[in-house]
Motif scaffolding. Structure first.
Motif, PDB file in Angstrom:
ATOM      1  N   ARG A 277       0.824  -1.210   0.000  1.00 31.22           N
ATOM      2  CA  ARG A 277       0.000   0.000   0.000  1.00 31.22           C
ATOM      3  C   ARG A 277       0.859   1.261   0.000  1.00 31.22           C
ATOM      4  NH1 ARG A 277      -3.162   0.838   4.541  1.00 31.22           N
ATOM      5  NH2 ARG A 277      -4.478   2.204   3.314  1.00 31.22           N
TER       6      ARG A 277
ATOM      7  N   ILE B  83      -6.669  -3.608  -4.018  1.00 31.11           N
ATOM      8  CA  ILE B  83      -6.388  -2.356  -3.319  1.00 31.11           C
ATOM      9  C   ILE B  83      -5.486  -1.435  -4.123  1.00 31.11           C
ATOM     10  CG2 ILE B  83      -5.170  -1.404  -1.307  1.00 31.11           C
ATOM     11  CD1 ILE B  83      -6.263  -3.664   0.330  1.00 31.11           C
ATOM     12  N   VAL B  84      -4.510  -1.993  -4.824  1.00 32.99           N
ATOM     13  CA  VAL B  84      -3.499  -1.174  -5.492  1.00 32.99           C
ATOM     14  C   VAL B  84      -3.829  -1.039  -6.973  1.00 32.99           C
ATOM     15  CG1 VAL B  84      -1.047  -0.920  -5.972  1.00 32.99           C
ATOM     16  CG2 VAL B  84      -1.785  -1.988  -3.839  1.00 32.99           C
TER      17      VAL B  84
ATOM     18  N   ARG C 207      -8.193  -1.955   3.763  1.00 30.40           N
ATOM     19  CA  ARG C 207      -7.637  -0.654   3.370  1.00 30.40           C
ATOM     20  C   ARG C 207      -7.751   0.375   4.491  1.00 30.40           C
ATOM     21  NH1 ARG C 207     -11.189   1.117  -0.656  1.00 30.40           N
ATOM     22  NH2 ARG C 207     -12.188   2.430   0.921  1.00 30.40           N
TER      23      ARG C 207
END
Length: 348
Positions: free
Chosen positions: A192, A277-278, A308
């Motif tokens: 992240r 998430i990325v 997240r």
């Protein structure tokens, strides 16, 4: 409103799983590339990891997960007063003197305590009782870890003053869903933060240690496993031994796992979650969500938001809203606040 004392939501005399984290002063990057000074302090990440490994040998605290970044670090710890109860007075004294030694060798490491040093603890019943409590106390774990790293960093730069922003933050984990989300949050932190793209390249994390240990096991090497100081990931409530299950080889407190899934399944879940998430990660069409989410009654979007925003959704305790609603602080029996977004997310 004044924050609750930590003793109001976890204490050394009870088994508790706690997410702890701390940040260096002024959000500087004193554990990585610091743009202000132009210096690189990556070696301090290794200091923290080695100290976690050392403390895991002597404390009755299980290290479930950790990640060390450029200006802060995370750990998930489980206090084990039940393991301390299996140690005799000599073992309690020996362990404390290896953590806080009266004598050190030329390498700066603690020397095995002699009889006089052991007697200074085991013949003093009040002191012995206090040290028994400290050995499973997460606050003492963090106090010594942060103190030693701060002192070493200040000595390196020959300056006084605070190294850490404040006292460490702590969130008690109340259920399996929160524990899994927190573990993923911790292990995915370097991805992240754009410090790594792959799990195996996420330096100074528990997941990298576990992946390396899998490779060592597959290669059948005789050397000490890279994840030996970490608690085993998998717990089988039907087959695993009951009780404290203390570790006998001196690397960690116990051999008790903490997630009802295999390491392979956990790695698959992390890899899938990282892709969601990325932005721009490999693979334009995500694979189906891992089955573990269905077992935990979590849909994919809710899971990704939990991981997240874990640090925003939970402050003192973490769990499903109904579990948090049922929990009370230890002193005044106060209720804990549940963010409205969490209720929306988990449909409770």
């Amino acid at each position: 409103m004044a924050r609750l004392a930590r003793a109001n939501h976890f204490a050394p005399e009870e088994i508790a799983i706690v997410h702890v984290f701390n940040r260096v002063v002024r959000r500087c990057f004193l554990l990585g590339d610091d743009p202000v000074t132009g210096k690189n302090y990556d070696h301090r990440k290794a200091w923290i990891e080695e100290l976690i490994k050392l403390q895991a040998k002597f404390f009755a605290v299980d290290v479930l997960a950790f990640s060390i970044l450029s200006n802060h670090f995370h750990q998930i710890l489980r206090s084990r007063p039940d393991v301390v109860a299996t140690w005799d007075d000599t073992e309690v004294a020996r362990r404390w003197l290896m953590i806080c030694p009266q004598r050190k060798g030329p390498d700066g490491l603690a020397l095995e305590p002699n009889e006089a040093e052991l007697n200074s603890i085991r013949t003093d019943l009040d002191k012995l009782k206090m040290i028994r409590s400290r050995l499973s106390d997460i606050s003492w774990w963090m106090r010594l870890l942060c103190q030693k790293i701060g002192q070493r960093a200040n000595a390196e730069e020959k300056i006084p003053g605070k190294f850490w922003e404040s006292r460490f933050k702590a969130v008690r984990i109340l259920d399996e869903q929160a524990l899994l989300a927190c573990a993923a949050y911790v292990d995915l932190n370097p991805i992240r933060a754009a410090l790594a793209e792959l799990l195996e390249d996420s330096d100074h994390t528990s997941i990298q240690r576990r992946i390396v240990a899998m490779q060592e096991k597959a290669a059948d090497t005789d050397k000490q496993r890279s994840d030996g100081f970490l608690a085993p990931l998998t717990i089988d409530e039907r087959r695993d031994a009951l009780g404290p299950y203390p570790h006998r080889c001196g690397e960690r407190a116990s051999d008790k796992g903490f997630l009802a899934m295999s390491l392979e399944s956990y790695i698959q879940l992390l890899d899938w979650t990282a892709r969601q998430i990325v932005p721009g990660r490999r693979g334009s069409t995500p694979e189906p969500a891992p089955a573990v989410l269905e077992r935990l009654q979590l849909d994919a979007p809710a899971w990704c938001e939990l991981v997240r925003d874990f640090g925003r959704l939970f402050s003192l305790v973490a769990g499903r809203p109904r579990v948090i609603d049922a929990a009370r602080s230890r002193g005044r029996k106060r209720r804990f606040t549940v963010p409205h977004r969490l209720r929306e997310l988990l449909h409770e």
